[in-house]
Structure formats: structure tokens, C-alpha cells
Design a protein around this motif. Structure first.
Motif, short mmCIF file in Angstrom:
data_model
loop_
_atom_site.label_atom_id
_atom_site.label_comp_id
_atom_site.label_asym_id
_atom_site.label_seq_id
_atom_site.Cartn_x
_atom_site.Cartn_y
_atom_site.Cartn_z
N LEU A 93 0.65 -1.24 -0.09
CA LEU A 93 0.13 0.10 -0.22
C LEU A 93 0.70 1.19 0.09
O LEU A 93 1.48 1.48 0.80
CB LEU A 93 -1.07 -0.15 1.38
N ASN A 94 0.79 2.02 -0.97
CA ASN A 94 1.29 3.32 -1.28
C ASN A 94 2.95 3.32 -1.43
O ASN A 94 3.59 4.16 -1.59
CB ASN A 94 1.04 4.39 -0.10
N GLU A 95 3.51 1.99 -1.26
CA GLU A 95 5.05 1.93 -1.40
C GLU A 95 5.36 2.14 -2.83
O GLU A 95 4.83 1.51 -3.24
CB GLU A 95 5.42 0.76 -0.62
N GLY A 96 6.17 3.23 -2.98
CA GLY A 96 6.61 3.53 -4.51
C GLY A 96 5.60 3.74 -5.25
O GLY A 96 5.74 3.85 -6.52
N PHE A 97 4.56 4.35 -4.95
CA PHE A 97 3.38 4.65 -5.45
C PHE A 97 3.61 6.01 -6.08
O PHE A 97 4.16 7.08 -5.28
CB PHE A 97 2.02 4.80 -4.91
N SER A 98 3.22 6.35 -7.44
CA SER A 98 3.18 7.86 -7.69
C SER A 98 2.27 8.64 -7.07
O SER A 98 1.22 8.14 -6.64
CB SER A 98 3.20 7.98 -9.37
N GLY A 99 2.17 10.08 -7.25
CA GLY A 99 1.11 10.92 -6.70
C GLY A 99 -0.22 10.46 -7.01
O GLY A 99 -0.98 10.44 -6.31
N GLY A 100 -0.43 9.90 -8.46
CA GLY A 100 -1.66 9.72 -8.93
C GLY A 100 -2.17 8.40 -8.46
O GLY A 100 -3.22 8.24 -7.95
N GLU A 101 -1.24 7.32 -8.27
CA GLU A 101 -1.40 6.24 -7.60
C GLU A 101 -1.86 6.25 -6.20
O GLU A 101 -2.86 5.49 -5.95
CB GLU A 101 -0.39 5.23 -7.94
N LYS A 102 -1.31 7.19 -5.60
CA LYS A 102 -1.68 7.15 -4.16
C LYS A 102 -3.14 7.55 -4.00
O LYS A 102 -4.07 7.26 -3.28
CB LYS A 102 -0.79 8.22 -3.34
N LYS A 103 -3.43 8.55 -4.86
CA LYS A 103 -4.74 9.39 -4.82
C LYS A 103 -6.01 8.27 -5.44
O LYS A 103 -7.02 8.00 -4.83
CB LYS A 103 -4.91 10.40 -5.62
N ARG A 104 -5.39 7.42 -6.27
CA ARG A 104 -6.21 6.33 -6.67
C ARG A 104 -6.52 4.99 -5.70
O ARG A 104 -7.48 4.66 -5.54
CB ARG A 104 -5.72 5.84 -8.28
N ALA A 105 -5.60 4.99 -5.04
CA ALA A 105 -5.64 3.94 -3.90
C ALA A 105 -6.71 4.60 -2.83
O ALA A 105 -7.48 3.75 -2.25
CB ALA A 105 -4.32 3.88 -3.09
#
Lengths: 462, 260
Positions: free
Chosen positions: B147-159
Motif C-alpha cells: 500500500l502506497n509504497e513506491g506509488f506515484s502521486g496519482g497512484e496514491k490518490k487512486r488508492a
């Protein structure tokens, strides 16, 4: 060109002296007569009886380790009542409880190539698939092996761990009441995993495990150490020797699930030959106190060794793991990861060393120890070390001691998990890299169960 | 019955510094409210205080959620009651996969409702997660990543939005969900939010910029300044801000809000 070096004058020298130990050191009440009596009961062949006596002399000549010894600086034995220890092996009336069936379930896969149960020094049950026997695989208790296969046992026993290595190595060799002998002949690949359980009870127990893989052999072997009574104060010492031949491949899973009152001392070493592979997994959930010396000697060109450790201490447990990765030949690779969690007022020590021998070029050594301290009173000491005598090597290490982060807990709670659940999820996440390395479903399930149990117990357990 | 989140005269301090100075706001299920305002005016403080972050101290006021005194509840109890916060800066949780995290969250809710609950069966969970991921156009490998590890900004928000979709809150607070996103990522996230909006969910969308409101259409717009809501109106208020910036708000209310 001579660089202009200026050395600042030393203004102040602080000399600290370590507190002197109380000179009164307790020792065991055992005698040479006990060793002889044990030899007689165990029907030792002459060579084994002689080795016991030699080891006993060694034991008697070595002092009990104290906080002044470098390897024992963080592990205090003063509160142990050595005088109270009885030699349970000589107690003919001792009737142990049978090993519970839960321990007998396979931990790797569904089918096993063989299973051995040793209870209070005697074999309780055991069997090896006949297909393996036909191939020459020997998987039996050490006393039976010494009687039936004296040449092999005599040849390999002590090849990795010598009685002279320490007080407890000598004690184990002298008092060994049984153990496991696994021998896989040249080029034999054992596909079904092997499983053994040693159950400890009484005042004292001493075991040794000897695993020999000849050239090109391969096997997966799981061994678990358990206590029959969680509250019994048992002294347990053990020698583990893993001899991995040329091109051989050993996966060894070692689970320490002793009772919470056991005092446990072990000397373990693996030797890996040319292009041999060893995947060595440790877990430590039990014992009141453990001092474990584990070493891997990469003796042959291209040898590979991985050590993965899991520990979780609670109450007033003290778990001390001393590891050493010895690169004795060129092109050798070692990779160590030990991860541990601590709660209540428990303590852990990890002291690791990567040693690269002169001429062991192109070696790659890695060691990391990560600790998660879950309470203010718990403490983890993490001491990595490198000793490099070759110039073309790659060695890296890392050590961390951390806590659960309040921001992480809040994030999880904001999704509806109560604090206790959030902490459990974070602890599981912390251990995930080690579970990935273990890879065996049954072992992972066992460890996760231990984590869950440790996380849900309130207070110090007792 | 319609779920109501009612914030009454809320005062909040952080590290002994007063940030919110009497916020009044009511958000109902089915409504979309935008909370706008310059940086440092207390918008995120409101979000954290509503969720119960331990560093945020409520010094006065009340929050009533579904008839309960929200401020008396622990963060997990607030979440289980139906409140959700999409974080501006979600933390990375190493070793915990998105799927595992979501399943644990769902099961924690089920167990709180019924101590005997054995948790959502894995096939049912997988099916549910798959449909939510498809709805939000999230790639299948997402579920297995930490979860959220190495996620881009957009991926974090999508998560964050995926969590919202899975947990189905009645009132969601979206804290600067647009920050750090390029226009494409913003569109994807906004589409996700819109897909979830409906009569069953109310939202408080916190944003500094008007651009998010091109994609998420609020019925109500509020402007916060100096820890207070100083102006409330319809969607045209946001357009007005877009045109004129925040200066006119500052000029109009500067002397009315306490100096920082």
C-alpha cells in the motif's frame, strides 16, 4: 609527495573500566562419573564414549561465560541456578508426555519423505519412506546412526562444530543424549521434505543435529524444537552441523518453539562446498533465554548461503543471536536478513559479522537486521560487523531499531481497524519480507500464528 | 433516514496553536460540498480533526454525526460509523498489500458489528474488489502491491479512492485530492469520485484550486479563512474565486478573522 598531516593533540583521555564481575561463579553439579554413566545407558561405541570424556575435560577447563566475554556482553547468565540442574538423561523413572499431534503436521507441502520425533532423549516415533532408504538416504536418531553407521557418523560429527568452541559446545558433546542424523548420498535428490521434532522436558536436555549432503545431493529439511511444558525450567544445549557438499543444495528450516522458561544455548555451523547452496531459515519464538551462535562457512568457490531469521520476544524473554558469514573462497555469496519484534520488557541481541578471508575475491556479502520495538521497556541491540581481508569484494550491511509509527496507526484506524488490529497489520507487514524468503506455506502459517498469539496476549504472559 | 454531519462552532488547536476558530458546516448524504481557501487557513486541520488525529485537539465546539457525538469516538469508531477521509498525503505501509489492507478493514467492520463474524469469504472479497477496480479503472496488479509504497502521486490518490469505493462511506472528506496531480491523473481520480457519488454518499471536497471543481460538481461552495468559514454559496462562488482569486476574500474579512 608527502601529505602534510597534522594530528590534533589529545586533550583529554577518558578511560572507562567495566564493572568487575562478582567472582562467585556457579557451575553445574555434573561429574565425570555422570558422563560415564550416560555412555553406559546410551550404549556408546568406544570412540563416542572417548569423545564424551574428552569433551567433558574441555568443559571443565573452560570458564563459564560472563559479561566480560565479548560474545556474552549483552547476555547475563548470573540469575541461572546452575547448581539446581539435574541430569535428566540419567533419571530412569522420567516419563515424558507424548508430543502433541499439532506438531506432527507437515510444515512444508502435504506429503513428507520422513518424520522423526525425539522426546526426552528417546525416539518416540519415526519413519522414512522406503524409496529414500533404497537410495541410501539415512534419516534417523543420532544414537541409532552411531550404532548402525559408525563410519559415517564418526567421519562427519564435529566437522563443523568442535567441542572446544565454547563451554556449551563442550557440554553438548559430553552430555549429548540423542539427536538427528541426516545423510543424503552423492547425487541423490530428495524431493519430499523431511521433518523432525525434538521435545524437551525435565531439568536438562542435550542434543546434536548432523546433516550431511554429499556432492550433488539435495533436500529440504524442517526441524522444530519444542518443550512439553511451557513453565518448566529446562536447560537445553545443542550443536547443529550442516555439511553441504560440492554442488549440493540444502534448505534447512529450524524452528525454536521452546517453552517460556527454557534456557537454551546452541552452537551451529554450516560448511558449504564448491557451488553448493544453503538456504537456512531460523525462527525463535520460545525460551526464556537463548544464546545462539550460527555460522556459515562458504568453503568452496561459488558457494552460496542465505540466512533468514524471525524472532518475536515478549515478557522477560531474552533472545541473543550471534551470526557469522565466513567467505573462505572466491566468488561466494552470502545474504542474511534477521527481523525481530519485541514487546513488554523483552530483549533481543543480534550481533553479526561478515568475514572475507584473504584471497576470497569477487565475494558478495550482505547482512541486515531490522527490529521493531513495541513497548518502551523492550530493547533491541543490533551490532553489524565487517572484517574484510580481500580487496575485490562487495559487502553491505544495515541495522535498524524502530517503533510503530503513530501516523501509520492513525491511517489504519481511519479505515475502521481498532488500534490492536492496526498494530497487528503493521507487525505482519514488518515481517512480510522474511515470510517472502521463507516461502513455505506451512511454516509461514505457523509463524503468523505465533505473531498473532504474541500480539494478542496482554501483559507479560505469565 | 438521511445521514448528517453537523459541525458546530468547532475550535481546534495543534501543538498549542489555535487553527480553527469556530467552524460551522453541515454536510448531508447525497450532497457535495467544496471547501476552498488559501493555504494555511485550516482546511486540512478540519479534515484531520473530523477523523480524530491524535495531534489535533478540539478546544471547543461539537460535531454530530448520525446523531452521535463524533468527538467522543476513536478514529476507527468514526470510520465504522460511516465517515471516510481521503488523505492528502497517505502514508506508505510496507509489507501490507492493497488487497490485504482492504480485506482487514472490511473484516474489522464486520467483526465490530458482530463479534462472531468470520470475515468476508475470500471469493466474495475478490469479486467485490475486482468490480471496484474496474469501476475506477485501476490496473489489476494494484491489489498485490504494498500500500502506497513506491506509488506515484496519482497512484496514491487512486488508492485512496479505491478504499473509499470499497468501504462505502456515508460522508467522505476528500483532503486536497487534486494536489500533486497532472491534468490526466486529476481526470482519472475525479471520474472515480463521480462514479461513487450518489444519493448514498455525501462529500466534503477540500481544495485550494478551482480546477478540481471542473470535474467534481459541488452544490455548495464554502470559503475558509483564518480558521473560519467566511463565505458560503452555490457553484458560482467557485467560479468567482477562479476569476478574482482569494484577494477579495482577504480584503473583505481580514479584520474579522483573528490575526495569526
Amino acid at each position: 609527495m608527502t601529505p602534510d598531516v597534522k594530528i590534533a593533540p589529545i586533550k583529554r583521555v577518558i578511560i572507562t573500566t567495566r564493572k568487575t564481575e562478582e567472582p562467585k561463579l556457579a557451575s553445574l553439579n555434573f561429574t565425570e562419573a555422570d558422563v560415564k554413566a550416560l555412555s553406559k545407558i546410551k550404549k556408546d561405541p568406544t570412540w563416542l564414549a572417548k569423545r564424551r570424556l574428552d569433551a567433558w575435560k574441555k568443559f571443565a577447563s573452560l570458564p563459564m561465560p560472563t559479561l566480560n566475554d565479548e560474545a556474552w556482553r549483552r547476555t547475563d547468565l548470573r540469575s541461572f541456578k546452575w547448581n539446581d540442574v539435574q541430569l535428566s538423561a540419567l533419571d530412569s523413572k522420567f516419563k515424558p508426555k507424548r508430543v502433541p499431534a499439532t506438531y506432527l503436521k507437515p510444515l512444508v507441502g502435504k506429503e513428507q519423505g520422513g518424520q522423526l520425533v525425539i522426546n526426552a532423549g528417546k525416539i518416540e516415533s519415526g519413519g522414512t519412506a522406503s524409496a529414500l532408504k533404497r537410495k541410501g538416504v539415512i534419516f534417523t536418531d543420532l544414537l541409532t546412526a552411531a550404532a548402525k553407521h559408525p563410519t559415517l557418523v564418526k567421519k562427519f560429527m564435529g566437522k563443523a562444530v568442535a567441542a572446544s568452541e565454547g563451554k556449551f559446545a563442550a557440554l553438548t558433546e559430553a552430555m549429548m543424549e540423542n539427536g538427528i542424523f541426516l545423510y543424503v548420498p552423492k547425487k541423490v535428490e530428495v524431493t519430499l521434505p523431511l521433518h523432525s521434532i525434538i521435545s524437551v522436558s525435565g531439568s536438562s536436555r542435550f542434543h546434536r543435529i548432523l546433516v550431511v549432503l554429499e556432492e550433488g545431493a539435495s533436500v529440504t529439511y524442517v526441524h522444530e524444537l519444542v518443550s512439553s511444558d511451557n513453565k518448566e525450567k529446562t536447560l537445553h544445549t545443542q550443536i547443529v552441523e550442516l555439511l553441504v557438499g560440492k554442488n549440493a543444495n540444502l534448505k534447512f528450516v529450524e524452528l525454536q518453539s521452546l517453552g517460556m522458561s527454557a534456557w537454551n544455548f546452541t552452537h551451529e555451523r554450516a560448511r558449504v562446498g564448491k557451488d553448493g547452496k544453503l538456504d537456512w531459515i531460523f525462527s525463535a519464538a520460545g525460551s526464556h533465554l537463548t544464546k545462539n551462535f550460527s555460522e556459515i562457512d562458504l568453503d568452496g568457490d561459488g558457494a552460496w548461503g542465505r540466512m533468514s531469521g524471525f524472532y518475536f520476544a515478549e515478557g522477560d524473554q531474552h533472545l541473543d543471536h550471534d551470526t557469522q558469514q565466513n567467505h573462505n573462497a572466491p566468488h561466494t555469496t552470502s545474504d542474511l536478513l534477521f527481523k525481530g519484534a519485541l514487546r513488554d520488557q523483552s530483549r533481543s541481541v543480534w550481533q553479526g559479522m561478515i568475514h572475507v578471508a584473504p584471497g576470497a575475491q569477487k565475494t558478495d556479502g550482505y547482512q541486515a537486521n531490522r527490529n521493531l520495538v513495541l513497548s518502551k521497556a523492550a530493547r533491541a541491540d543490533s551490532i553489524p560487523g565487517l572484517e574484510i581481508m580481500a580487496d575485490d569484494v562487495r559487502c553491505t550491511h544495515g541495522a535498524t531499531v524502530g517503533q510503530l509509527e503513530e501516523e501509520h496507526i492513525f491511517y489504519l484506524m481511519s479505515r475502521g481497524m481498532p488500534r490492536s488490529e492496526a498494530e497487528k497489520v503493521l507487525v505482519d507487514g514488518f515481517f512480510d519480507p522474511i515470510m517472502q524468503r521463507i516461502a513455505f506455506e506451512g511454516v509461514i502459517t505457523r509463524l503468523k500464528k505465533q505473531i498473532l498469539q504474541k500480539m494478542s496476549e496482554s501483559g507479560s504472559g505469565e | 433516514m438521511t445521514t448528517v454531519l453537523e459541525i458546530r462552532n468547532l475550535h481546534v488547536s495543534v501543538a498549542n496553536k489555535q487553527i480553527l476558530n469556530g467552524v460551522n458546516l453541515t454536510v448531508k448524504q447525497g450532497e457535495v460540498h467544496a471547501l476552498m481557501g488559501p493555504n494555511g487557513t485550516g482546511k486540512s486541520t478540519l479534515a484531520y480533526a473530523l477523523m480524530g488525529h491524535p495531534h489535533y485537539t478540539v478546544t471547543a465546539g461539537q460535531v454530530i454525526f448520525k446523531g452521535a457525538d463524533l468527538l467522543e469516538l476513536k478514529p476507527d469508531e468514526r470510520a465504522r460509523l460511516g465517515l471516510f477521509l481521503a488523505f492528502q498525503y497517505p502514508v506508505a505501509i510496507p509489507g501490507v498489500s492493497v488487497a490485504n489492507f482492504l480485506r482487514t478493514s472490511i473484516n474489522a467492520r464486520r467483526r465490530a458489528a458482530n463479534a462472531e463474524d468470520k470475515g468476508m469469504p475470500i471469493p466474495e472479497f475478490r469479486k467485490m474488489l475486482k468490480s471496484k477496480m474496474e469501476l475506477l479503472k485501476v490496473s489489476a496488479d494494484f491489489a498485490g502491491r504494498y500500500l502506497n509504497e513506491g506509488f506515484s502521486g496519482g497512484e496514491k490518490k487512486r488508492a485512496e479512492i479505491l478504499q473509499m469505493a470499497t468501504l462505502e462511506p456515508e460522508i467522505a472528506v476528500l483532503d486536497e485530492t487534486d494536489s500533486g496531480l497532472d491534468i490526466d491523473a486529476l481526470r482519472v481520480v475525479a471520474d472515480g469520485v463521480n462514479a461513487l457519488m450518489g444519493p448514498k454518499m455525501g462529500a466534503l471536497v477540500i481544495t485550494h484550486y478551482q480546477r478540481l471543481l471542473n470535474y467534481i460538481k459541488p452544490q455548495f461552495v464554502h470559503i475558509m479563512l483564518g480558521g473560519k468559514i467566511v463565505e458560503s454559496g452555490g457553484p458560482d462562488l467557485a467560479l468567482h474565486l477562479e476569476e478574482k482569486g482569494y484577494d477579495w476574500v482577504r480584503e473583505k474579512y481580514e479584520d474579522k478573522v483573528e490575526a495569526k
